[in-house]
Design an enzyme around this catalytic site. Structure first.
Site, PDB file in Angstrom:
ATOM      1  CE  LYS A  63      41.855  67.519  79.449  1.00  0.00           C
ATOM      2  NZ  LYS A  63      42.240  68.127  78.162  1.00  0.00           N
TER       3      LYS A  63
ATOM      4  CB  SER B 168      54.172  70.397  78.885  1.00  0.00           C
ATOM      5  OG  SER B 168      53.158  70.913  79.720  1.00  0.00           O
TER       6      SER B 168
ATOM      7  CB  ALA C 199      54.762  73.848  82.259  1.00  0.00           C
TER       8      ALA C 199
ATOM      9  CD  GLU D   1      55.744  57.924  81.267  1.00  0.00           C
ATOM     10  OE1 GLU D   1      56.794  58.301  80.701  1.00  0.00           O
ATOM     11  OE2 GLU D   1      55.666  56.864  81.901  1.00  0.00           O
TER      12      GLU D   1
ATOM     13  CB  CYS E 204      57.764  62.462  74.922  1.00  0.00           C
ATOM     14  SG  CYS E 204      57.437  60.738  74.556  1.00  0.00           S
TER      15      CYS E 204
ATOM     16  CD  GLU F  51      59.403  68.407  74.897  1.00  0.00           C
ATOM     17  OE1 GLU F  51      58.662  69.067  75.646  1.00  0.00           O
ATOM     18  OE2 GLU F  51      59.329  67.176  74.764  1.00  0.00           O
TER      19      GLU F  51
HETATM   20  N1  LIG Z   1      57.114  61.168  78.395  1.00  0.00           N
HETATM   21  C1  LIG Z   1      56.212  60.755  77.539  1.00  0.00           C
HETATM   22  O1  LIG Z   1      55.948  59.562  77.377  1.00  0.00           O
HETATM   23  C2  LIG Z   1      55.455  61.762  76.685  1.00  0.00           C
HETATM   24  C3  LIG Z   1      54.656  61.305  75.624  1.00  0.00           C
HETATM   25  C4  LIG Z   1      53.990  62.234  74.840  1.00  0.00           C
HETATM   26  C5  LIG Z   1      54.117  63.601  75.104  1.00  0.00           C
HETATM   27  N2  LIG Z   1      54.893  64.024  76.135  1.00  0.00           N
HETATM   28  C6  LIG Z   1      55.066  65.470  76.384  1.00  0.00           C
HETATM   29  O2  LIG Z   1      53.831  66.151  76.208  1.00  0.00           O
HETATM   30  C7  LIG Z   1      54.076  67.501  75.808  1.00  0.00           C
HETATM   31  C8  LIG Z   1      53.186  67.833  74.637  1.00  0.00           C
HETATM   32  O3  LIG Z   1      51.874  67.572  74.943  1.00  0.00           O
HETATM   33  P1  LIG Z   1      50.810  68.719  75.300  1.00  0.00           P
HETATM   34  O4  LIG Z   1      51.192  70.000  74.635  1.00  0.00           O
HETATM   35  O5  LIG Z   1      49.478  68.143  75.066  1.00  0.00           O
HETATM   36  O6  LIG Z   1      51.066  68.915  76.859  1.00  0.00           O
HETATM   37  P2  LIG Z   1      50.204  69.788  77.874  1.00  0.00           P
HETATM   38  O7  LIG Z   1      50.892  69.675  79.183  1.00  0.00           O
HETATM   39  O8  LIG Z   1      49.910  71.113  77.334  1.00  0.00           O
HETATM   40  O9  LIG Z   1      48.788  69.028  77.909  1.00  0.00           O
HETATM   41  C9  LIG Z   1      48.679  67.665  78.256  1.00  0.00           C
HETATM   42  C10 LIG Z   1      47.289  67.414  78.831  1.00  0.00           C
HETATM   43  O10 LIG Z   1      47.156  68.127  80.061  1.00  0.00           O
HETATM   44  C11 LIG Z   1      45.955  68.891  80.033  1.00  0.00           C
HETATM   45  N3  LIG Z   1      46.139  70.060  80.907  1.00  0.00           N
HETATM   46  C12 LIG Z   1      46.626  71.286  80.586  1.00  0.00           C
HETATM   47  N4  LIG Z   1      46.610  72.099  81.673  1.00  0.00           N
HETATM   48  C13 LIG Z   1      46.113  71.359  82.694  1.00  0.00           C
HETATM   49  C14 LIG Z   1      45.874  71.616  84.074  1.00  0.00           C
HETATM   50  N5  LIG Z   1      46.124  72.809  84.628  1.00  0.00           N
HETATM   51  N6  LIG Z   1      45.390  70.623  84.845  1.00  0.00           N
HETATM   52  C15 LIG Z   1      45.131  69.404  84.310  1.00  0.00           C
HETATM   53  N7  LIG Z   1      45.325  69.092  83.014  1.00  0.00           N
HETATM   54  C16 LIG Z   1      45.819  70.063  82.218  1.00  0.00           C
HETATM   55  C17 LIG Z   1      45.762  69.224  78.574  1.00  0.00           C
HETATM   56  O11 LIG Z   1      44.440  69.602  78.318  1.00  0.00           O
HETATM   57  C18 LIG Z   1      46.154  67.895  77.935  1.00  0.00           C
HETATM   58  O12 LIG Z   1      45.094  66.984  78.008  1.00  0.00           O
HETATM   59  C19 LIG Z   1      55.538  67.545  75.435  1.00  0.00           C
HETATM   60  O13 LIG Z   1      56.266  68.199  76.448  1.00  0.00           O
HETATM   61  C20 LIG Z   1      55.936  66.091  75.355  1.00  0.00           C
HETATM   62  O14 LIG Z   1      57.300  65.840  75.582  1.00  0.00           O
HETATM   63  C21 LIG Z   1      55.555  63.144  76.931  1.00  0.00           C
HETATM   64  C1  LIG Z   2      56.492  56.741  72.520  1.00  0.00           C
HETATM   65  N1  LIG Z   2      55.799  57.469  71.495  1.00  0.00           N
HETATM   66  C2  LIG Z   2      56.763  57.783  70.479  1.00  0.00           C
HETATM   67  C3  LIG Z   2      54.776  56.611  70.925  1.00  0.00           C
HETATM   68  C4  LIG Z   2      55.123  58.604  72.071  1.00  0.00           C
HETATM   69  C5  LIG Z   2      55.910  59.670  72.708  1.00  0.00           C
HETATM   70  O1  LIG Z   2      55.722  60.852  72.438  1.00  0.00           O
END
Ligand SMILES: NC(=O)c1ccc[n+]([C@@H]2O[C@H](COP(=O)([O-])OP(=O)(O)OC[C@H]3O[C@@H](n4cnc5c(N)ncnc54)[C@H](O)[C@@H]3O)[C@@H](O)[C@H]2O)c1
Ligand SMILES: C[N+](C)(C)CC=O
Length: 506
Positions: A187, A241, A243, A262, A297, A396
């Site tokens: 997804k 995220s 959250a 992650e 991230c 963040e």
């Molecule tokens: N640690 C890592 O490797 C890494 C890599 C990339 C991004 N991130 C983090 O991702 C965040 C940004 O991405 P985003 O805005 O897409 O995050 P997000 O949490 O809003 O969404 C991520 C995914 O979760 C889904 N989602 C949302 N609500 C949900 C629920 N209630 N149940 C199940 N799935 C749900 C979304 O549709 C999306 O596919 C940032 O905080 C970033 O740091 C972390």
């Molecule tokens: C690791 N990287 C930079 C590819 C994705 C993280 O957001």
């Protein structure tokens, strides 16, 4: 400027074919650099998740698993290598799709697609190597038992991914999950799903067995939540995220379902006064937080400068920053595109205005670029005069915004670096390598970079501590995420074990 690509109209990829979403809903795709609607994607709901999980389950169990889950790793490797070859064949097209879907510079999207192909190839090799690791004997201090270990796929896995590296973040999960023998429901984020749907088309082209990978696009609560809480999904791997990570963990906990998370970060980059080549350090500081518009991230968004170089460093950083080309991401030489969405644009602007109102100084940037009237563009921004209680230091941003603090001593630098609930990454730049090694040990994070920021290597573990999540992707750790370890123990003596008394023969 490269011509925008044609946007295919796709359905949901379920059981090896395409289906319209049960409720017939679709979500518009907006090019964030132009604000134009360029297509749409299916909006799946729980009904579609049901079908996708059923398809994944039957692919997992088909013929006792002999088609996929219990096929040799070498068999699965052939499919992964075929996917990698197709990605390479379509690299320019996929990169353009990623660019118009996410707003990232075209050159970055091309690099991402290279990484996608490399990741499939890497896990193809690990799938083959898995065959040789089965039946690994365990050395025991007794002779009556013999034990070995089997590594088995966990089952049907739910893979929920973000928008910042749409196809790459999906690949970090899909490639090891398939290599392990799992079947999957992916997804991707509703904000950028185009290339993930193209992965479905590639799976169809290479003849991946039906149901091994299913791709469901849609909103998080409608299409993601039913995956997280589904009783026939055996594991959830999530990137996004903190959250949402908490919500997913809560849902999975009801079924004691394993999760790997992650999540976000607020990573530090510490720069000491002994650096001989200040430009080299400046370039890494920029790469650490302006690459992909800071929507990374692991972005090193907290810059810690030794007091003896702070002024000189910041002067140079601003000079370099002025050289960054902000433009439509399809333009040649673009180094900063738009951010992903109006919502993200507003959020970043709010972070900057709050920093200003809390007393910080906007040293560079902070606004929409004057030459770009349309699109979700925001200048890369450098903020000084920051205190540790300010929002800009603690939260963040996920945008091209660096906040800067000055330190006097190594111990103060470490204390500031660790002053965060997150623990994904951190970096140190110094010509004293012993100092770098010392700091690498005491930074509380899953990744530490020395004399650089952000290199991401498919062979090395990736993941965080604290509120950045747990579990590791990439490398052999990425494969272990999708394997369960089974102990098989045989009693091998002819005699009775002898704990109970044999009944007398009367
Ligand atoms: N640690 C890592 O490797 C890494 C890599 C990339 C991004 N991130 C983090 O991702 C965040 C940004 O991405 P985003 O805005 O897409 O995050 P997000 O949490 O809003 O969404 C991520 C995914 O979760 C889904 N989602 C949302 N609500 C949900 C629920 N209630 N149940 C199940 N799935 C749900 C979304 O549709 C999306 O596919 C940032 O905080 C970033 O740091 C972390
Ligand atoms: C690791 N990287 C930079 C590819 C994705 C993280 O957001």
């Amino acid at each position: 400027m490269a011509a925008p690509p044609a946007i295919p109209r796709r359905g949901l990829f379920i059981g090896g074919g395409w289906r319209e979403p049960t409720l017939g809903r679709r979500i518009p795709v907006i090019n964030p650099a132009t604000e134009d609607t360029i297509g749409d994607i299916p909006a799946a709901t729980a009904e579609d998740v049901e079908l996708a999980v059923a398809a994944a389950r039957s692919a997992f169990l088909l013929d006792g698993g002999s088609r996929w889950a219990r096929a040799s790793g070498a068999t699965r490797a052939k499919y992964l290598n075929a996917i990698a070859a197709k990605i390479k064949e379509k690299i320019s097209y996929l990169a353009l799709l990623e660019t118009v879907d996410s707003g990232k510079p075209k050159d970055e999207a091309v690099a991402d697609m290279d990484d996608v192909a490399a990741c499939f190839e890497y896990y193809a090799a690990l799938a083959e190597a898995l065959d040789g690791k089965q039946h690994a004997p365990i050395s025991l201090p007794m002779e009556e038992f013999k034990t070995y270990v089997l590594k088995e796929p966990i089952g049907v896995v739910g893979l929920i991914t973000p928008w910042n590296y749409p196809l790459l973040m999906a690949t970090w999960k899909v490639a090891p999950a398939l290599a392990a023998g799992c079947t999957a429901v992916l997804k991707p984020s509703e904000l950028a799903s185009l290339t993930c749907l193209e992965l479905g088309a590639i799976c169809e082209e290479i003849g991946l067995p039906s149901g091994v990978l299913n791709i469901i696009t849609g909103l998080g609560p409608d299409a993601g939540a039913p995956i997280a809480s589904h009783p026939h999904v055996d594991k959830i791997a999530f990137t996004g995220s903190t959250a949402t990570g908490k919500t997913i963990m809560t849902a999975a906990a009801q079924m004691v379902k394993p999760v790997s998370l992650e999540l976000g970060g607020k990573s530090p980059l510490v720069i000491f006064d002994d650096v001989a080549d200040i430009d080299k350090a400046v370039e890494w500081a920029m790469f650490g937080c302006f690459f992909n518009g800071g929507q990374v991230c692991s972005a090193t968004s907290r810059l810690l400068l030794h007091e003896k170089i702070a002024e000189r460093f910041l002067d140079r950083l601003v000079e370099w920053a002025k050289n960054i080309k902000i433009s439509d991401p399809l333009e040649e030489g673009c180094r900063l595109g738009s951010v992903i969405s109006k919502g993200q644009y507003e959020k970043i602007k709010k972070f900057i205005s709050t920093a200003r109102s809390e007393g910080a100084t906007i040293l560079h940037g902070g606004d929409r670029p004057k030459n770009l009237g349309k699109g979700f563009f925001i200048e890369h921004t450098i903020i000084t005069g920051v205190s540790t209680s300010m929002q800009i230091w603690r939260e963040e941003v996920f945008g091209p915004v660096i906040c800067v603090k000055v330190f006097k001593t190594e111990s103060e630098a470490v204390e500031l670096a660790n002053d965060t609930h997150y623990g994904l990454a951190g970096g140190v730049i110094s010509d004293d390598l012993e100092r770098c090694e010392r700091i690498a040990k005491v930074i509380h994070s899953g990744i530490v970079w020395i004399n650089c920021s952000q290199p991401t290597l498919v062979q090395a573990p990736w993941g965080g501590n604290k509120r950045s999540g747990f579990g590791r992707e990439l490398g052999e750790w990425g494969l272990e995420n999708y394997l369960s370890v089974k102990q098989v123990t045989r009693y091998c003596k002819d005699e009775l074990y002898g704990w109970y008394q044999r009944p007398s023969k009367l």
